[in-house]
Design a protein around this motif. Structure first.
Motif, PDB file in Angstrom:
ATOM      1  N   ALA A  40      -0.322   4.085   0.803  1.00  0.00           N
ATOM      2  CA  ALA A  40      -1.945   4.281   1.060  1.00  0.00           C
ATOM      3  C   ALA A  40      -2.566   2.948   1.485  1.00  0.00           C
ATOM      4  O   ALA A  40      -3.588   2.768   2.155  1.00  0.00           O
ATOM      5  N   ALA A  41      -1.814   1.775   1.169  1.00  0.00           N
ATOM      6  CA  ALA A  41      -2.304   0.436   1.818  1.00  0.00           C
ATOM      7  C   ALA A  41      -2.117   0.610   3.475  1.00  0.00           C
ATOM      8  O   ALA A  41      -3.185  -0.072   3.978  1.00  0.00           O
ATOM      9  N   VAL A  42      -1.101   1.144   3.764  1.00  0.00           N
ATOM     10  CA  VAL A  42      -0.817   1.047   5.271  1.00  0.00           C
ATOM     11  C   VAL A  42      -1.854   2.058   5.935  1.00  0.00           C
ATOM     12  O   VAL A  42      -2.424   1.669   7.015  1.00  0.00           O
ATOM     13  N   ALA A  43      -2.166   2.981   5.152  1.00  0.00           N
ATOM     14  CA  ALA A  43      -3.056   3.898   6.017  1.00  0.00           C
ATOM     15  C   ALA A  43      -4.488   3.307   5.636  1.00  0.00           C
ATOM     16  O   ALA A  43      -5.235   3.332   6.744  1.00  0.00           O
ATOM     17  N   ALA A  44      -4.956   2.509   4.822  1.00  0.00           N
ATOM     18  CA  ALA A  44      -6.050   1.669   4.825  1.00  0.00           C
ATOM     19  C   ALA A  44      -6.244   0.606   6.153  1.00  0.00           C
ATOM     20  O   ALA A  44      -7.139   0.519   6.584  1.00  0.00           O
ATOM     21  N   PHE A  45      -5.091   0.221   6.171  1.00  0.00           N
ATOM     22  CA  PHE A  45      -4.863  -0.784   7.304  1.00  0.00           C
ATOM     23  C   PHE A  45      -5.234  -0.125   8.808  1.00  0.00           C
ATOM     24  O   PHE A  45      -6.047  -0.507   9.415  1.00  0.00           O
ATOM     25  N   THR A  46      -4.595   1.075   8.850  1.00  0.00           N
ATOM     26  CA  THR A  46      -4.702   1.930  10.181  1.00  0.00           C
ATOM     27  C   THR A  46      -6.100   2.316  10.234  1.00  0.00           C
ATOM     28  O   THR A  46      -6.531   2.224  11.370  1.00  0.00           O
ATOM     29  N   ARG A  47      -6.604   2.565   9.218  1.00  0.00           N
ATOM     30  CA  ARG A  47      -8.197   3.461   9.307  1.00  0.00           C
ATOM     31  C   ARG A  47      -8.873   1.818   9.710  1.00  0.00           C
ATOM     32  O   ARG A  47     -10.135   2.200  10.443  1.00  0.00           O
ATOM     33  N   GLY A  48      -8.468   0.826   9.407  1.00  0.00           N
ATOM     34  CA  GLY A  48      -9.369  -0.297   9.710  1.00  0.00           C
ATOM     35  C   GLY A  48      -9.190  -0.656  11.233  1.00  0.00           C
ATOM     36  O   GLY A  48      -9.642  -1.756  11.705  1.00  0.00           O
ATOM     37  N   GLY A  49      -8.531  -0.304  11.958  1.00  0.00           N
ATOM     38  CA  GLY A  49      -8.275  -0.271  13.404  1.00  0.00           C
ATOM     39  C   GLY A  49      -7.177  -1.315  13.827  1.00  0.00           C
ATOM     40  O   GLY A  49      -7.198  -1.921  14.881  1.00  0.00           O
ATOM     41  N   LEU A  50      -6.224  -1.593  12.706  1.00  0.00           N
ATOM     42  CA  LEU A  50      -5.506  -2.455  12.930  1.00  0.00           C
ATOM     43  C   LEU A  50      -3.839  -1.604  13.257  1.00  0.00           C
ATOM     44  O   LEU A  50      -3.640  -0.641  12.844  1.00  0.00           O
ATOM     45  N   THR A  51      -3.083  -2.503  14.046  1.00  0.00           N
ATOM     46  CA  THR A  51      -1.499  -1.842  14.311  1.00  0.00           C
ATOM     47  C   THR A  51      -0.670  -2.429  12.984  1.00  0.00           C
ATOM     48  O   THR A  51      -0.767  -3.693  12.818  1.00  0.00           O
ATOM     49  N   THR A  52      -0.330  -1.449  12.338  1.00  0.00           N
ATOM     50  CA  THR A  52       0.140  -1.842  11.037  1.00  0.00           C
ATOM     51  C   THR A  52       1.610  -1.552  10.561  1.00  0.00           C
ATOM     52  O   THR A  52       2.414  -0.617  11.373  1.00  0.00           O
ATOM     53  N   ARG A  53       2.219  -2.442  10.064  1.00  0.00           N
ATOM     54  CA  ARG A  53       3.660  -2.207   9.365  1.00  0.00           C
ATOM     55  C   ARG A  53       3.870  -2.694   8.346  1.00  0.00           C
ATOM     56  O   ARG A  53       2.940  -3.592   7.632  1.00  0.00           O
ATOM     57  N   LEU A  54       5.069  -2.202   7.462  1.00  0.00           N
ATOM     58  CA  LEU A  54       5.055  -2.553   5.981  1.00  0.00           C
ATOM     59  C   LEU A  54       6.301  -3.537   6.098  1.00  0.00           C
ATOM     60  O   LEU A  54       7.305  -3.014   6.676  1.00  0.00           O
ATOM     61  N   ALA A  55       6.383  -4.535   5.648  1.00  0.00           N
ATOM     62  CA  ALA A  55       7.540  -5.486   5.482  1.00  0.00           C
ATOM     63  C   ALA A  55       8.016  -5.770   4.063  1.00  0.00           C
ATOM     64  O   ALA A  55       7.382  -5.794   3.057  1.00  0.00           O
ATOM     65  N   VAL A  56       9.488  -5.512   3.831  1.00  0.00           N
ATOM     66  CA  VAL A  56       9.765  -5.313   2.277  1.00  0.00           C
ATOM     67  C   VAL A  56      11.231  -6.179   2.464  1.00  0.00           C
ATOM     68  O   VAL A  56      12.310  -5.876   3.479  1.00  0.00           O
ATOM     69  N   PRO A  57      11.459  -7.250   1.935  1.00  0.00           N
ATOM     70  CA  PRO A  57      12.631  -8.110   1.778  1.00  0.00           C
ATOM     71  C   PRO A  57      13.668  -7.423   1.086  1.00  0.00           C
ATOM     72  O   PRO A  57      13.635  -6.815  -0.003  1.00  0.00           O
ATOM     73  N   GLU A  58      15.202  -7.485   1.424  1.00  0.00           N
ATOM     74  CA  GLU A  58      16.149  -7.369   0.792  1.00  0.00           C
ATOM     75  C   GLU A  58      16.494  -7.940  -0.602  1.00  0.00           C
ATOM     76  O   GLU A  58      16.735  -7.212  -1.626  1.00  0.00           O
ATOM     77  N   GLU A  59      16.013  -8.868  -0.653  1.00  0.00           N
ATOM     78  CA  GLU A  59      16.582  -9.954  -1.800  1.00  0.00           C
ATOM     79  C   GLU A  59      15.433 -10.172  -2.473  1.00  0.00           C
ATOM     80  O   GLU A  59      15.520 -10.950  -3.961  1.00  0.00           O
ATOM     81  N   ARG A  60      14.162  -9.926  -2.549  1.00  0.00           N
ATOM     82  CA  ARG A  60      13.007 -10.043  -3.338  1.00  0.00           C
ATOM     83  C   ARG A  60      12.248  -8.976  -3.405  1.00  0.00           C
ATOM     84  O   ARG A  60      12.141  -8.131  -2.362  1.00  0.00           O
ATOM     85  N   TYR A  61      11.476  -8.844  -4.508  1.00  0.00           N
ATOM     86  CA  TYR A  61      10.661  -7.656  -4.856  1.00  0.00           C
ATOM     87  C   TYR A  61       9.348  -7.778  -4.368  1.00  0.00           C
ATOM     88  O   TYR A  61       8.589  -8.523  -5.133  1.00  0.00           O
TER      89      TYR A  61
END
Length: 265
Positions: free
Chosen positions: A228-249
């Protein structure tokens, strides 16, 4: 507590449920100038005061960040947000730390980006006062107010990195947080509304007007909220991606203002 030997400090902390009792004891022993002061520090920690509030500082990306009573304690997982910001915009010259709390994110970015124009803002006056202490050496300007309303108008269209450490705990889950957070950190820094995304949506909707072309917005959120956060960014006109590290939550949503886009007022 009747004795102040290192072993008794560890024992007292462990009995209080401190998971890293040995590490905390070492920090408290180093901070205390007298046995009486050590007793007072340990008693505060045993009573549930966050270690960072007892010490008066938190470590964040190698910096010692002042943390005053009643101010949100910067989490080590948020260092990932800083790393992502530097990777996305290594040449940024204007940085904004929104919902800044102690100003830890802004301080870390300023330390890595020499000579940046740094601004920070928080709706909580206590947080803004604390941030001023932490950002003074970097020449940071700290503003008090609600999100973008607090920022100087001449920042519009100029921001290279907009880091917003927004509250994202759903209102119904705030009572489930550890007592250290519930009792010692401001509710405004924790409660993100019904689904935890109220503030994030407001930031995502307005960020494009403040970002320079190619500038980026970065916000930390929870795993369940990430789509839902990614969708909000996209609605705001931004090119969006999600970053998730392997070693940290940690889950960081990154939105970039396209070079061809011209924000409307």
């Amino acid at each position: 507590m009747t004795t102040v030997s290192p072993s008794s400090v560890v024992a007292a902390l462990r009995a209080a449920g401190c998971v890293f009792a040995e590490d905390e004891a070492e920090l408290l022993l180093a901070a205390a100038r007298t046995p009486e002061e050590l007793t007072a520090l340990v008693d505060r920690r045993v009573a549930g005061t966050p270690l960072e509030h007892v010490l008066g500082w938190a470590e964040f990306r190698g910096l010692r960040v002042t943390v005053e009573p009643g101010v949100f304690v910067p989490r080590r997982r948020t260092e990932f947000l800083v790393e992502q910001a530097l990777a996305q915009a290594p040449d940024a010259t204007v940085v904004v730390d929104l919902c800044c709390g102690s100003g830890a994110v802004g301080a870390a970015l300023a330390a890595a980006l020499d000579g940046v124009e740094l601004h920070a803002a928080d709706i909580d006056p206590a947080a803004a006062r604390c941030a001023r202490r932490n950002l003074a050496a970097a020449g940071g300007r700290v503003h008090t107010g609600d999100l973008f309303e607090a920022l100087p108008g001449d920042l519009r269209g100029r921001v290279g990195i907009l880091a917003a450490n927004v509250p994202y705990v759903p209102s119904g889950e705030v009572p489930l947080l550890p007592s250290e957070a519930r009792e010692h950190e401001p509710l405004v820094a924790l409660d993100g509304g019904a689904d935890g995304l109220d503030v994030l949506r407001r930031v995502a909707a307005g960020a494009r007007h403040w970002l320079a072309p190619g500038g980026c917005l970065l916000v930390e959120t929870g795993e369940r909220q990430a789509p839902a956060a990614v969708a909000a960014f996209t609605r705001g006109g931004l090119t969006t991606r999600l970053a998730v590290p392997e070693e940290r939550y940690a889950h960081v949503v990154i939105g970039v203002r396209p070079w061809s886009a011209t924000p409307t007022s």
